[in-house]
Design an enzyme around this catalytic site. Structure first.
Site, PDB file in Angstrom:
ATOM      1  N   CYS A  24       0.792  -1.441  -0.336  1.00 55.63           N
ATOM      2  CA  CYS A  24      -0.070   0.357  -0.305  1.00 55.63           C
ATOM      3  C   CYS A  24       0.415   1.460   0.446  1.00 55.63           C
ATOM      4  CB  CYS A  24      -0.816  -0.014   1.523  1.00 55.63           C
ATOM      5  SG  CYS A  24      -2.120   1.219   1.355  1.00 55.63           S
ATOM      6  N   CYS A  53      -1.027   4.307   1.886  1.00 58.78           N
ATOM      7  CA  CYS A  53      -0.698   4.123   3.300  1.00 58.78           C
ATOM      8  C   CYS A  53       1.281   4.573   3.981  1.00 58.78           C
ATOM      9  CB  CYS A  53      -0.820   2.337   3.706  1.00 58.78           C
ATOM     10  SG  CYS A  53      -2.301   2.006   3.106  1.00 58.78           S
ATOM     11  N   ASP A  54       2.282   3.207   3.237  1.00 56.89           N
ATOM     12  CA  ASP A  54       3.409   3.649   4.023  1.00 56.89           C
ATOM     13  C   ASP A  54       4.796   4.068   3.487  1.00 56.89           C
ATOM     14  OD1 ASP A  54       2.701   1.566   5.447  1.00 56.89           O
ATOM     15  OD2 ASP A  54       3.007  -0.081   4.312  1.00 56.89           O
TER      16      ASP A  54
END
Length: 314
Positions: A137, A140-141
């Site tokens: 992701c 997300c990261d």
């Protein structure tokens, strides 16, 4: 401890666009409806940083689009339960029983919108470096890799879009693809390939990931020449396809052997009366947000007809 039994009209398994749309329609038809989602509502589209092909919006974040559809579904009367994992499913014409960690549900009808999940990087070290250099992701990261060396694995739209997004963080950006060329749409490809930070490795496989407590490098092999090289990277983001989330249903529903999708046509009806499959989980040629929403609509309307017939004893 005995779990409570709950009866309801309609249980929707999966809270992506198809499931939320089905919930919105079901709620509007006064069906007692629950949407079960074992992770975050929205599915993979939540991570999309820009959607430009959904009617009504020139551009919208995936998370924002999901929030709007979720609000519509809940306003219509559908309930949503996140992070309640399904343990078992029994689907027959006579009875539908879905057991989660907290509850046993007995709905009149079921709509399966469980979608697909990212295919894992096929190397032995995947688990060791998961979230310690191997990620799925970018939204997300990606922020963890400010001014770092980043590699993106894959060559389709998801991979190229991820790479274009990660550009804001990366000091250097690699694309690693097992095929001889990218398959993403030309606009996205053009943007990526013009980026001076980007180096592409085509016809290339990752053989191994190396590092102590976190990822430090990957071993690459050219598929044609078999030449190997070690590439220093801080993080890799994997976009090499998806697999249907159909394992729960393999004992009851007819599933396409080659792909793992639930067999259901344009009516979204499966081989079990009262059980429907909608969105990316079902067999079809085109999988887009718009087709997921359309499937959710069809499945909910036909589920309502089925439920009414059952209540009337027909």
């Amino acid at each position: 401890m005995t779990k409570p039994n709950k009866e309801l009209d309609l249980l929707i398994i999966g809270g992506g666009v198809a499931g939320l749309t089905a919930g919105m329609y079901a709620g509007r038809m006064n069906l007692k409806t629950l949407i079960l989602e074992n992770e975050l509502v929205g599915g993979q589209i939540v991570n999309a940083h820009g959607i430009e092909n959904y009617p009504g919006f020139l551009s919208i974040k995936g998370s924002e689009l999901v929030e709007r559809i979720q609000e519509q579904a809940m306003t219509a009367g559908a309930e949503i339960d996140e992070f309640d994992t399904i343990l078992s499913v029994q689907l027959t014409a006579a009875e539908k029983i879905i057991e989660t960690e907290t509850t046993i549900y007995k709905p009149h009808a079921v709509i399966i919108t469980s979608g697909m999940m990212r295919r894992k990087l096929p190397i032995a070290e995947e688990k060791k470096f998961l979230s310690r250099g191997i990620h799925y992701c970018e939204l997300c990261d990606g922020h963890m890799y400010q001014n770092k060396i980043i590699a993106v694995v894959g060559g389709g739209n998801a991979a190229v879009d991820a790479a274009n997004f990660l550009d804001k963080y990366a000091q250097k950006l690699y694309i690693i693809h097992r095929s001889p060329q990218l398959t993403a749409d030309p606009v996205s490809q053009d943007k990526l390939l013009k980026n001076p930070k980007v180096t592409c490795f085509f016809n290339t496989n990752i053989l191994k990931a190396e590092g102590s407590t976190s990822l430090e490098s990957i071993l690459l092999e050219d598929k044609n020449t078999h030449e190997q090289q070690t590439l220093k990277v801080d993080g890799i983001f994997v976009n090499i396809g998806v697999v249907p989330n159909s394992q729960l249903f393999k004992n009851d529903l007819t599933i396409e052997k080659s792909s793992g999708h639930i067999i259901a046509g344009e009516t979204c009806e499966t081989n079990i009366p009262g059980v429907f499959a909608a969105g990316d989980i079902r067999t079809k040629q085109i999988r887009q947000l718009t087709t997921a929403a359309a499937d959710g609509t069809v499945a909910a309307l036909l589920a309502e007809k089925y439920i009414q017939q059952q209540k009337e004893g027909k």
